[in-house]
Motif scaffolding. Structure first.
Motif, PDB file in Angstrom:
ATOM      1  N   LEU A 448       0.820  -1.219   0.000  1.00 54.10           N
ATOM      2  CA  LEU A 448       0.000   0.000   0.000  1.00 54.10           C
ATOM      3  C   LEU A 448       0.849   1.263   0.000  1.00 54.10           C
ATOM      4  O   LEU A 448       0.477   2.262  -0.634  1.00 54.10           O
ATOM      5  N   GLY A 449       1.967   1.251   0.717  1.00 53.21           N
ATOM      6  CA  GLY A 449       2.747   2.461   0.872  1.00 53.21           C
ATOM      7  C   GLY A 449       3.849   2.639  -0.145  1.00 53.21           C
ATOM      8  O   GLY A 449       4.290   3.769  -0.387  1.00 53.21           O
ATOM      9  N   LEU A 450       4.315   1.549  -0.786  1.00 52.78           N
ATOM     10  CA  LEU A 450       5.440   1.646  -1.702  1.00 52.78           C
ATOM     11  C   LEU A 450       5.083   1.191  -3.121  1.00 52.78           C
ATOM     12  O   LEU A 450       5.191   1.968  -4.074  1.00 52.78           O
ATOM     13  N   ALA A 451       4.677  -0.057  -3.275  1.00 54.33           N
ATOM     14  CA  ALA A 451       4.497  -0.623  -4.614  1.00 54.33           C
ATOM     15  C   ALA A 451       3.317  -0.006  -5.365  1.00 54.33           C
ATOM     16  O   ALA A 451       3.449   0.403  -6.524  1.00 54.33           O
ATOM     17  N   PHE A 452       2.154   0.060  -4.735  1.00 54.28           N
ATOM     18  CA  PHE A 452       0.951   0.551  -5.435  1.00 54.28           C
ATOM     19  C   PHE A 452       1.082   1.993  -5.914  1.00 54.28           C
ATOM     20  O   PHE A 452       0.698   2.297  -7.048  1.00 54.28           O
ATOM     21  N   PRO A 453       1.589   2.936  -5.093  1.00 57.59           N
ATOM     22  CA  PRO A 453       1.751   4.303  -5.627  1.00 57.59           C
ATOM     23  C   PRO A 453       2.640   4.368  -6.853  1.00 57.59           C
ATOM     24  O   PRO A 453       2.358   5.128  -7.790  1.00 57.59           O
ATOM     25  N   ALA A 454       3.713   3.581  -6.876  1.00 57.55           N
ATOM     26  CA  ALA A 454       4.603   3.575  -8.044  1.00 57.55           C
ATOM     27  C   ALA A 454       3.888   3.015  -9.267  1.00 57.55           C
ATOM     28  O   ALA A 454       4.031   3.539 -10.391  1.00 57.55           O
ATOM     29  N   ARG A 470       9.277   7.787 -20.377  1.00 56.54           N
ATOM     30  CA  ARG A 470       8.609   6.596 -19.854  1.00 56.54           C
ATOM     31  C   ARG A 470       9.631   5.585 -19.350  1.00 56.54           C
ATOM     32  O   ARG A 470       9.408   4.920 -18.320  1.00 56.54           O
ATOM     33  N   ILE A 471      10.741   5.456 -20.063  1.00 56.51           N
ATOM     34  CA  ILE A 471      11.786   4.526 -19.631  1.00 56.51           C
ATOM     35  C   ILE A 471      12.360   4.957 -18.287  1.00 56.51           C
ATOM     36  O   ILE A 471      12.552   4.141 -17.382  1.00 56.51           O
ATOM     37  N   ARG A 472      12.649   6.258 -18.153  1.00 54.54           N
ATOM     38  CA  ARG A 472      13.170   6.757 -16.875  1.00 54.54           C
ATOM     39  C   ARG A 472      12.169   6.536 -15.749  1.00 54.54           C
ATOM     40  O   ARG A 472      12.548   6.155 -14.636  1.00 54.54           O
ATOM     41  N   MET A 473      10.881   6.790 -16.043  1.00 49.09           N
ATOM     42  CA  MET A 473       9.847   6.596 -15.032  1.00 49.09           C
ATOM     43  C   MET A 473       9.750   5.134 -14.629  1.00 49.09           C
ATOM     44  O   MET A 473       9.613   4.808 -13.437  1.00 49.09           O
ATOM     45  N   CYS A 474       9.837   4.226 -15.599  1.00 47.91           N
ATOM     46  CA  CYS A 474       9.732   2.800 -15.299  1.00 47.91           C
ATOM     47  C   CYS A 474      10.921   2.312 -14.478  1.00 47.91           C
ATOM     48  O   CYS A 474      10.761   1.482 -13.573  1.00 47.91           O
ATOM     49  N   ILE A 475      12.109   2.826 -14.779  1.00 50.42           N
ATOM     50  CA  ILE A 475      13.293   2.433 -13.994  1.00 50.42           C
ATOM     51  C   ILE A 475      13.154   2.911 -12.553  1.00 50.42           C
ATOM     52  O   ILE A 475      13.385   2.153 -11.597  1.00 50.42           O
ATOM     53  N   LYS A 476      12.765   4.171 -12.388  1.00 48.08           N
ATOM     54  CA  LYS A 476      12.628   4.741 -11.038  1.00 48.08           C
ATOM     55  C   LYS A 476      11.553   4.002 -10.249  1.00 48.08           C
ATOM     56  O   LYS A 476      11.789   3.572  -9.099  1.00 48.08           O
ATOM     57  N   GLY A 478      10.294   1.097 -10.962  1.00 45.69           N
ATOM     58  CA  GLY A 478      10.630  -0.319 -10.843  1.00 45.69           C
ATOM     59  C   GLY A 478      11.482  -0.600  -9.618  1.00 45.69           C
ATOM     60  O   GLY A 478      11.313  -1.620  -8.947  1.00 45.69           O
ATOM     61  N   ILE A 479      12.411   0.312  -9.318  1.00 46.04           N
ATOM     62  CA  ILE A 479      13.242   0.153  -8.116  1.00 46.04           C
ATOM     63  C   ILE A 479      12.378   0.209  -6.858  1.00 46.04           C
ATOM     64  O   ILE A 479      12.543  -0.603  -5.938  1.00 46.04           O
ATOM     65  N   PHE A 483      11.757  -2.869  -4.283  1.00 42.72           N
ATOM     66  CA  PHE A 483      12.018  -2.700  -2.855  1.00 42.72           C
ATOM     67  C   PHE A 483      10.792  -3.092  -2.036  1.00 42.72           C
ATOM     68  O   PHE A 483      10.906  -3.773  -1.005  1.00 42.72           O
ATOM     69  N   GLY A 484       9.600  -2.664  -2.498  1.00 38.48           N
ATOM     70  CA  GLY A 484       8.376  -3.001  -1.786  1.00 38.48           C
ATOM     71  C   GLY A 484       8.069  -4.483  -1.822  1.00 38.48           C
ATOM     72  O   GLY A 484       7.674  -5.079  -0.802  1.00 38.48           O
ATOM     73  N   VAL A 485       8.262  -5.130  -2.983  1.00 40.82           N
ATOM     74  CA  VAL A 485       7.976  -6.561  -3.102  1.00 40.82           C
ATOM     75  C   VAL A 485       8.953  -7.372  -2.255  1.00 40.82           C
ATOM     76  O   VAL A 485       8.561  -8.334  -1.580  1.00 40.82           O
ATOM     77  N   LEU A 486      10.238  -7.001  -2.289  1.00 37.04           N
ATOM     78  CA  LEU A 486      11.212  -7.709  -1.451  1.00 37.04           C
ATOM     79  C   LEU A 486      10.889  -7.543   0.028  1.00 37.04           C
ATOM     80  O   LEU A 486      10.975  -8.497   0.810  1.00 37.04           O
TER      81      LEU A 486
END
Length: 528
Positions: A448-454, A470-476, A478-479, A483-486
């Motif tokens: 809720l706090g990390l993955a979903f907002p991204a 879009r590539i820059r946004m996806c890289i940022k 994606g990190i 981090f949220g999934v891990l």
């Protein structure tokens, strides 16, 4: 040739009007700019807010998508903040106080234990880093909601609505998931709120048990103490209108402030020292630290409601906005409580620092007073936290199916009772506060706090930026998502492993008096 015959011939080939009505239409056309009627475009009716791809564009950046200029102008003209109608809007100061109250709870009391898992150096740096990351993700969520509101021409959105709207405007695979996005977010919110209520049950029970033992020499098993507060918990959650809980909430806020002051007195009455304190904790315990800090810092469930109720919502974001000021204050408070609490109590820090106050030999009355005060404040807060879970289930899923039922009110009370029994049952099964806090922090708030907002930001801007952007946004993003999934996977697994290790030894329960079987709970309840 007669004039009427010429007119008739002209009307056959479309050169002259056939009747009076058509003549008026011709006159109206000729009065304006001369345009060939066969080439006049139809009125533009936007059936979708998704931009239109320019298929004829060759070369260059193929990731650039063009938006119809009429639609773009309408989107730019609509201002969501100007169209919000709030009956009782909150000022910047009131919003700041609400945000502070929403973030200061049982989580801050668990920070010394979190620092014991990470060490005082890693704990301090890690808390700041996680706090900054959480603040960034909140900014991302608010910005995406604002853009979606402009496109949809709505004044405000909830978290679930924003997720569904964003997925519907993302790439094709996201559009296929759009109908389920709101349900996924609701599921995480529901689990988080129920988990928070479980933490409250364990917190209240452990503090009452400690007071009974130290002040009255009554040593009751924790299940029996839980059974004692079960009926009051059910009754307070039968309150259907929050305005009746408002006076209790105000008292709870005052009690919390006084209690924190007394806790600081206990921490600093002896000078904290770094002697025998680890600057860096064990790597295996870091996921427990991560989950605890996330649970403590994140107030993602109240961010959008607070922003939607503001008198000047533009003041919520910005370098010196309400959000940044609140998060800076919260991070400083959490680092201070965790650092000095750990330096004072070391590895003996409990899941709630209130359990460390005083000593069993001194049996200080002041420590018991703090424990009673905070137990009362968190008991009242249980009704507020449970209200969110009830609202999600009743409003979105159950109540809408019982609109014509004669027993609709009865079913609502049954639902409220079941949720309280569920929180009681989970709390009785695992009465370990620090493991609970870490588990639900890692499980729910990583998403809720990390993955979903991204993910929401990526979908919101997918067709509105160039390919390179879009590539820059996806890289940022994606990190952040990685981090949220891990954090979700590793933190949840570590917390569950700790729970299993705490209560079993090669499959055998180590403390049968506190086992979580149904017979134990029944016997504890019957003993009252």
């Amino acid at each position: 040739m007669p004039k009427n015959i010429l007119a008739e011939m002209g009307s056959q080939v479309g050169l002259t009007p056939r009747n009076h009505k058509e003549a008026e239409s011709w006159a109206r056309r000729q009065s304006g700019p001369m345009v060939n009627p066969s080439f006049e475009p139809d009125d533009f009716v936007p059936h979708s807010l998704s931009p239109v791809k320019d298929e004829k564009k060759k070369g260059g950046d193929k990731g650039i998508f063009l938006v119809n200029m009429n639609e773009k102008q309408e989107v730019e003209e609509y201002e969501p903040y100007a169209n919000r109608v709030v009956e009782h809007p909150t000022t910047n100061t009131e919003t700041l106080l609400h945000l502070l109250k929403g973030s200061l709870g049982t989580g801050i009391l668990a920070m010394p234990k979190a620092f014991a898992n990470a060490g005082y150096v890693v704990g301090s740096i890690g808390t700041v880093v996680i706090g900054v990351l959480c603040t960034y993700c909140i900014h991302v969520l608010i910005d995406s909601c604002y853009v979606l509101c402009k496109r949809r021409k709505v004044p405000s959105m909830s978290y679930t609505t924003a997720a569904e709207a964003a997925f519907s405007e993302g790439p094709d695979w996201c559009k296929a998931c759009a109908p389920y996005a709101a349900h996924v977010v609701n599921a995480f919110l529901l689990v988080y709120q129920i988990g928070t209520c479980c933490v409250y049950v364990v917190f209240v029970t452990e503090n009452i048990q400690t007071v009974l033992k130290h002040q009255f020499d009554i040593d009751l098993p924790i299940l029996q103490v839980m059974a004692c507060i079960l009926l009051p918990l059910i009754l307070i959650n039968w309150v259907r209108d929050l305005k009746y809980l408002a006076p209790f909430s105000a008292v709870a806020n005052a009690v919390t402030i006084v209690s924190f002051g007394i806790i600081l007195y206990f921490i600093f009455r002896k000078v904290p020292t770094i002697a025998d304190k680890a600057p860096i904790g064990e790597l295996a315990n870091f996921p427990l630290f991560f989950g605890t800090v996330l649970f403590a810092l994140e107030a993602i469930g109240v961010i959008l409601p607070l922003e939607n109720e503001m008198k000047t919502p533009k003041s919520f974001v910005g370098k010196f906005g309400v959000l940044n000021r609140a998060m800076i204050s919260i991070i400083i408070l959490y680092v201070g409580m965790g650092l000095f609490g750990y330096l004072q109590y070391g590895d003996q820090a409990e899941g709630s620092i209130t359990l460390n106050l005083g000593s069993e030999q001194d049996k200080e009355v002041l420590a018991s007073v703090v424990q009673c005060l905070l137990a009362f404040a968190i008991f009242i807060t249980h009704g507020l936290a449970c209200y969110v879970a009830i609202d999600i289930l009743w409003t979105d899923y159950i109540g809408s199916r019982l609109l014509n039922s004669k027993h609709r009110l009865l079913w609502e009370y049954i639902l409220r009772t079941i949720i309280v029994l569920l929180t009681f049952g989970i709390g009785a099964a695992v009465p370990e506060l620090e493991l609970f806090i870490s588990l639900f922090g890692a499980l729910c708030l990583s998403a809720l706090g990390l993955a979903f907002p991204a993910i929401i930001q990526s979908c919101t801007y997918w067709y509105y930026v160039s390919r390179s952007e879009r590539i820059r946004m996806c890289i940022k993003n994606g990190i952040v998502i990685l981090f949220g999934v891990l954090g979700l996977i590793v933190g949840t697994w570590t917390s569950l492993e700790g729970i299993i290790h705490k209560f079993t030894n090669n499959g055998v329960v180590t403390d049968p008096t506190e086992s979580s079987t149904a017979s134990s709970i029944f016997n504890a309840t019957s003993a009252l």
